[in-house]
Design a protein around this motif. Structure first.
Motif, PDB file in Angstrom:
ATOM      1  N   LEU A 185     -15.653   3.715   7.764  1.00  0.00           N
ATOM      2  CA  LEU A 185     -15.701   3.830   6.307  1.00  0.00           C
ATOM      3  C   LEU A 185     -14.482   3.233   5.618  1.00  0.00           C
ATOM      4  CD1 LEU A 185     -17.384   4.930   3.952  1.00  0.00           C
ATOM      5  CD2 LEU A 185     -16.149   7.099   4.185  1.00  0.00           C
ATOM      6  N   SER A 186     -13.334   3.207   6.294  1.00  0.00           N
ATOM      7  CA  SER A 186     -12.113   2.686   5.673  1.00  0.00           C
ATOM      8  C   SER A 186     -12.254   1.235   5.245  1.00  0.00           C
ATOM      9  CB  SER A 186     -10.914   2.825   6.624  1.00  0.00           C
ATOM     10  OG  SER A 186     -11.086   1.994   7.770  1.00  0.00           O
ATOM     11  N   ALA A 187     -13.205   0.512   5.860  1.00  0.00           N
ATOM     12  CA  ALA A 187     -13.414  -0.896   5.520  1.00  0.00           C
ATOM     13  C   ALA A 187     -13.831  -1.091   4.076  1.00  0.00           C
ATOM     14  CB  ALA A 187     -14.451  -1.519   6.461  1.00  0.00           C
ATOM     15  N   ILE A 188     -14.227   0.011   3.405  1.00  0.00           N
ATOM     16  CA  ILE A 188     -14.642  -0.088   2.009  1.00  0.00           C
ATOM     17  C   ILE A 188     -13.491  -0.563   1.132  1.00  0.00           C
ATOM     18  CG2 ILE A 188     -14.071   2.268   1.320  1.00  0.00           C
ATOM     19  CD1 ILE A 188     -17.262   0.318   0.365  1.00  0.00           C
ATOM     20  N   ILE A 189     -12.252  -0.393   1.604  1.00  0.00           N
ATOM     21  CA  ILE A 189     -11.091  -0.836   0.832  1.00  0.00           C
ATOM     22  C   ILE A 189     -11.124  -2.342   0.605  1.00  0.00           C
ATOM     23  CG2 ILE A 189      -9.529  -1.309   2.776  1.00  0.00           C
ATOM     24  CD1 ILE A 189      -8.624   0.512  -0.519  1.00  0.00           C
ATOM     25  N   ALA A 190     -11.836  -3.064   1.463  1.00  0.00           N
ATOM     26  CA  ALA A 190     -11.923  -4.525   1.329  1.00  0.00           C
ATOM     27  C   ALA A 190     -12.638  -4.947   0.062  1.00  0.00           C
ATOM     28  CB  ALA A 190     -12.618  -5.122   2.552  1.00  0.00           C
ATOM     29  N   ILE A 191     -13.337  -4.011  -0.586  1.00  0.00           N
ATOM     30  CA  ILE A 191     -14.048  -4.336  -1.825  1.00  0.00           C
ATOM     31  C   ILE A 191     -13.068  -4.759  -2.915  1.00  0.00           C
ATOM     32  CG2 ILE A 191     -14.030  -2.054  -2.907  1.00  0.00           C
ATOM     33  CD1 ILE A 191     -17.053  -4.432  -2.690  1.00  0.00           C
ATOM     34  N   LEU A 192     -11.785  -4.401  -2.750  1.00  0.00           N
ATOM     35  CA  LEU A 192     -10.765  -4.784  -3.728  1.00  0.00           C
ATOM     36  C   LEU A 192     -10.330  -6.241  -3.558  1.00  0.00           C
ATOM     37  CD1 LEU A 192      -8.434  -1.625  -3.605  1.00  0.00           C
ATOM     38  CD2 LEU A 192     -10.228  -2.147  -5.278  1.00  0.00           C
ATOM     39  N   PHE A 193     -10.614  -6.817  -2.405  1.00  0.00           N
ATOM     40  CA  PHE A 193     -10.120  -8.166  -2.109  1.00  0.00           C
ATOM     41  C   PHE A 193     -10.558  -9.212  -3.131  1.00  0.00           C
ATOM     42  CE2 PHE A 193     -10.421 -12.282   0.114  1.00  0.00           C
ATOM     43  CZ  PHE A 193      -9.103 -12.438   0.517  1.00  0.00           C
ATOM     44  N   PRO A 194     -11.828  -9.283  -3.507  1.00  0.00           N
ATOM     45  CA  PRO A 194     -12.238 -10.305  -4.480  1.00  0.00           C
ATOM     46  C   PRO A 194     -11.556 -10.167  -5.837  1.00  0.00           C
ATOM     47  CG  PRO A 194     -14.145  -9.396  -3.347  1.00  0.00           C
ATOM     48  CD  PRO A 194     -12.982  -8.520  -3.012  1.00  0.00           C
ATOM     49  N   PHE A 195     -11.126  -8.944  -6.176  1.00  0.00           N
ATOM     50  CA  PHE A 195     -10.544  -8.703  -7.496  1.00  0.00           C
ATOM     51  C   PHE A 195      -9.020  -8.840  -7.511  1.00  0.00           C
ATOM     52  CE2 PHE A 195     -14.380  -6.100  -6.980  1.00  0.00           C
ATOM     53  CZ  PHE A 195     -15.158  -6.613  -8.005  1.00  0.00           C
ATOM     54  N   ALA A 196      -8.425  -9.061  -6.345  1.00  0.00           N
ATOM     55  CA  ALA A 196      -6.964  -9.164  -6.253  1.00  0.00           C
ATOM     56  C   ALA A 196      -6.503 -10.508  -6.819  1.00  0.00           C
ATOM     57  CB  ALA A 196      -6.518  -9.016  -4.800  1.00  0.00           C
ATOM     58  N   LYS A 197      -5.825 -10.462  -7.962  1.00  0.00           N
ATOM     59  CA  LYS A 197      -5.340 -11.678  -8.607  1.00  0.00           C
ATOM     60  C   LYS A 197      -3.954 -11.415  -9.194  1.00  0.00           C
ATOM     61  CE  LYS A 197      -9.990 -13.320  -9.770  1.00  0.00           C
ATOM     62  NZ  LYS A 197     -10.934 -13.731 -10.859  1.00  0.00           N
ATOM     63  N   ILE A 198      -3.011 -11.184  -8.312  1.00  0.00           N
ATOM     64  CA  ILE A 198      -1.637 -10.886  -8.724  1.00  0.00           C
ATOM     65  C   ILE A 198      -0.731 -12.035  -8.302  1.00  0.00           C
ATOM     66  CG2 ILE A 198       0.290  -9.273  -8.471  1.00  0.00           C
ATOM     67  CD1 ILE A 198      -1.779  -7.121  -7.756  1.00  0.00           C
ATOM     68  N   LYS A 199       0.004 -12.564  -9.233  1.00  0.00           N
ATOM     69  CA  LYS A 199       0.897 -13.681  -8.943  1.00  0.00           C
ATOM     70  C   LYS A 199       2.257 -13.134  -8.499  1.00  0.00           C
ATOM     71  CE  LYS A 199       2.675 -18.030 -10.853  1.00  0.00           C
ATOM     72  NZ  LYS A 199       2.129 -18.811  -9.729  1.00  0.00           N
ATOM     73  N   LEU A 200       2.687 -13.525  -7.327  1.00  0.00           N
ATOM     74  CA  LEU A 200       3.930 -13.002  -6.769  1.00  0.00           C
ATOM     75  C   LEU A 200       5.161 -13.642  -7.399  1.00  0.00           C
ATOM     76  CD1 LEU A 200       1.999 -11.805  -4.646  1.00  0.00           C
ATOM     77  CD2 LEU A 200       3.721 -12.333  -2.913  1.00  0.00           C
ATOM     78  N   SER A 201       6.188 -12.824  -7.588  1.00  0.00           N
ATOM     79  CA  SER A 201       7.494 -13.280  -8.044  1.00  0.00           C
ATOM     80  C   SER A 201       8.498 -12.208  -7.662  1.00  0.00           C
ATOM     81  CB  SER A 201       7.502 -13.498  -9.564  1.00  0.00           C
ATOM     82  OG  SER A 201       7.354 -12.263 -10.241  1.00  0.00           O
ATOM     83  N   TRP A 202       9.785 -12.560  -7.677  1.00  0.00           N
ATOM     84  CA  TRP A 202      10.805 -11.570  -7.339  1.00  0.00           C
ATOM     85  C   TRP A 202      10.826 -10.444  -8.373  1.00  0.00           C
ATOM     86  CZ3 TRP A 202      11.770 -11.891  -2.615  1.00  0.00           C
ATOM     87  CH2 TRP A 202      11.972 -13.103  -1.958  1.00  0.00           C
ATOM     88  N   LYS A 203      10.505 -10.775  -9.627  1.00  0.00           N
ATOM     89  CA  LYS A 203      10.442  -9.750 -10.661  1.00  0.00           C
ATOM     90  C   LYS A 203       9.324  -8.763 -10.363  1.00  0.00           C
ATOM     91  CE  LYS A 203      11.166 -11.020 -14.875  1.00  0.00           C
ATOM     92  NZ  LYS A 203      10.996 -11.615 -16.243  1.00  0.00           N
ATOM     93  N   LEU A 204       8.203  -9.275  -9.819  1.00  0.00           N
ATOM     94  CA  LEU A 204       7.084  -8.408  -9.487  1.00  0.00           C
ATOM     95  C   LEU A 204       7.498  -7.369  -8.446  1.00  0.00           C
ATOM     96  CD1 LEU A 204       4.053  -7.662  -9.592  1.00  0.00           C
ATOM     97  CD2 LEU A 204       3.698  -9.331  -7.746  1.00  0.00           C
ATOM     98  N   LEU A 205       8.307  -7.779  -7.464  1.00  0.00           N
ATOM     99  CA  LEU A 205       8.767  -6.847  -6.441  1.00  0.00           C
ATOM    100  C   LEU A 205       9.525  -5.691  -7.079  1.00  0.00           C
ATOM    101  CD1 LEU A 205       9.153  -6.025  -3.500  1.00  0.00           C
ATOM    102  CD2 LEU A 205      11.138  -7.564  -3.399  1.00  0.00           C
ATOM    103  N   TYR A 206      10.330  -5.991  -8.075  1.00  0.00           N
ATOM    104  CA  TYR A 206      11.099  -4.966  -8.793  1.00  0.00           C
ATOM    105  C   TYR A 206      10.151  -3.963  -9.461  1.00  0.00           C
ATOM    106  CZ  TYR A 206      13.995  -2.973 -12.530  1.00  0.00           C
ATOM    107  OH  TYR A 206      14.625  -2.117 -13.388  1.00  0.00           O
ATOM    108  N   PHE A 207       9.140  -4.468 -10.164  1.00  0.00           N
ATOM    109  CA  PHE A 207       8.206  -3.591 -10.860  1.00  0.00           C
ATOM    110  C   PHE A 207       7.324  -2.805  -9.884  1.00  0.00           C
ATOM    111  CE2 PHE A 207       8.940  -6.660 -14.419  1.00  0.00           C
ATOM    112  CZ  PHE A 207       9.467  -5.734 -15.314  1.00  0.00           C
ATOM    113  N   LEU A 208       6.958  -3.437  -8.774  1.00  0.00           N
ATOM    114  CA  LEU A 208       6.158  -2.730  -7.779  1.00  0.00           C
ATOM    115  C   LEU A 208       6.957  -1.585  -7.164  1.00  0.00           C
ATOM    116  CD1 LEU A 208       4.384  -5.673  -5.900  1.00  0.00           C
ATOM    117  CD2 LEU A 208       3.341  -4.026  -7.459  1.00  0.00           C
TER     118      LEU A 208
END
Length: 404
Positions: A185-208
């Motif tokens: 059942l844990s494989a259901i987490i993969a449903i988030l994959f198509p919607f993942a659209k986050i652009k990486l940056s060093w600033k993003l690491l700070y906010f995360l």
């Protein structure tokens, strides 16, 4: 028997020195990769009593009926009382009836996960053998082949789905997802994959980092008031989710989780993206990284959700192989990159030497020394005992929360 480990390490180290620097297609390099893939499959397939969770799988296998006429009822029972998905039950039942040997199950699972892993390695990095060494020494190979066998089997399908999506064959993802969910059942987490659209940056690491801290602070409220109400209170699935829900993390555990799942992987993957010269491969890595940070926030904030990180672990290790290979070849940010590798090794040592008082053993001893089906008289009794210590949660333990 542990000589088999040494042979793998020496061969892979030699092949790494000989072939990992080759950027273009090389038939000899491909041949050696699949040779080592077969070695890994056999290493797990011919193992006996290796790991900890595997003992549970072995015991459950013995309970399966000797006739498929009861399969429908058994699927229902496993779902209701064990929270096990139908396809896993079907695979076990068929192997029980026609082979009556759990070794067939562990061979099938080993073939599935290790073949897919090596396939992805051949597509997403040139550092085939450095990856295999990292895969082995981080113990991720052992975890996937012994500890989370059901999930790893599901993961083998999901990874193919991810690759299909990244390669422009999105239909493959939608075929693989339900197959994977029907195994775990844990494989259901993969449903988030198509919607993942986050652009990486060093600033993003700070906010995360700030986001994980806030989620960690309010995790008791989120778990008690939201998640528990969503999952309900009865049934095997609810019970399993409740086990994850009651896991809490003290401040030092939280910091370790942030470093393990967010900070070190972020630096590794972001660096790999910056160094990537192929535009198409860079886009693929950005998509993977986007999904990774979502799971990283979950794993860092909520202790019980760390297992979802398994679904990006292979891609992380692939890019870690590139990261390690380039460590002394690029001077920019060398101190940060060296510190990252050092930190990863330190956390890995904490994992290796996690201690179990009941047997006076360490985590690495679940997998060492190697025990083979040719020697079923080997003393492995300490492994399930240590495993029981690891999974039994004490009610007043600091690592649990009260859920109302």
């Amino acid at each position: 028997m542990s000589i088999f480990y040494l042979i793998f390490i020496l061969l892979t180290a030699y092949y790494s020195f000989r072939y990992d620097g080759i950027e273009e297609y090389d038939s000899h390099k491909q041949h050696r990769l699949w040779l080592m893939c077969i070695y890994l499959i056999c290493l797990s397939g011919f193992s006996y009593g290796l790991g900890a969770d595997k003992f549970i799988y072995m015991d459950e296998f013995e309970e399966y009926p000797n006739s498929l006429s009861e399969l429908g009822d058994y699927i229902q029972l496993n779902m209701i009382f064990k929270g096990e998905m139908p396809l896993w039950t079907i695979i076990n039942a068929v192997c029980k009836v026609y082979f009556d040997s759990f070794y067939v199950i562990q061979f099938l699972e080993s073939i599935a996960i290790n073949t897919v892993v090596c396939y992805l390695v051949s597509k997403y990095t040139h550092r085939y053998f450095l990856f295999l060494l990292i895969y082995f020494f981080t113990l991720q190979y052992f975890v996937f082949n012994t500890e989370v066998m059901r999930e790893a089997l599901a993961l083998s399908f999901i990874l193919l789905g991810f690759d299909g999506w990244l390669s422009g064959k999105k239909w493959l993802f939608f075929i693989m997802l339900p197959i994977a969910v029907s195994i775990h059942l844990s494989a259901i987490i993969a449903i988030l994959f198509p919607f993942a659209k986050i652009k990486l940056s060093w600033k993003l690491l700070y906010f995360l980092g700030i986001a994980t801290f806030i989620f960690w602070l309010v995790s008791d409220v989120l778990i008690s008031k939201v998640i528990v109400r969503l999952i309900g209170e009865e049934g095997a699935f609810a019970n399993k989710l409740m086990i994850y829900a009651i896991q809490a993390t003290p401040i030092f555990g939280y910091l370790r989780a942030v470093l393990t799942y967010l900070v070190f992987p972020f630096i590794t993957i972001y660096s790999s993206i910056l160094w990537e010269t192929d535009d198409e491969m860079r886009k693929r890595k950005e998509k993977i990284a986007s999904f990774m940070v979502i799971l990283a926030v979950m794993a860092s904030s909520f202790a019980g959700f760390a297992r979802f990180y398994n679904y990006v672990q292979i891609f992380y290790l692939i890019m870690l192989a590139d990261f390690v290979y380039m460590l002394f070849r690029i001077k920019k940010h060398f101190i940060i990159r060296l510190g990252t590798v050092t930190g990863i090794c330190f956390i890995l040592m904490l994992l290796y030497f996690a201690h179990y008082k009941s047997t006076n053993t360490y985590f690495y001893e679940f997998f060492y020394p190697y025990t083979c089906i040719l020697d079923e008289d080997a003393d492995v009794a300490f492994r399930p005992i240590a495993h029981d210590e690891a999974i039994n949660v004490i009610a007043d333990d600091k690592n649990t929360r009260e859920v109302k």
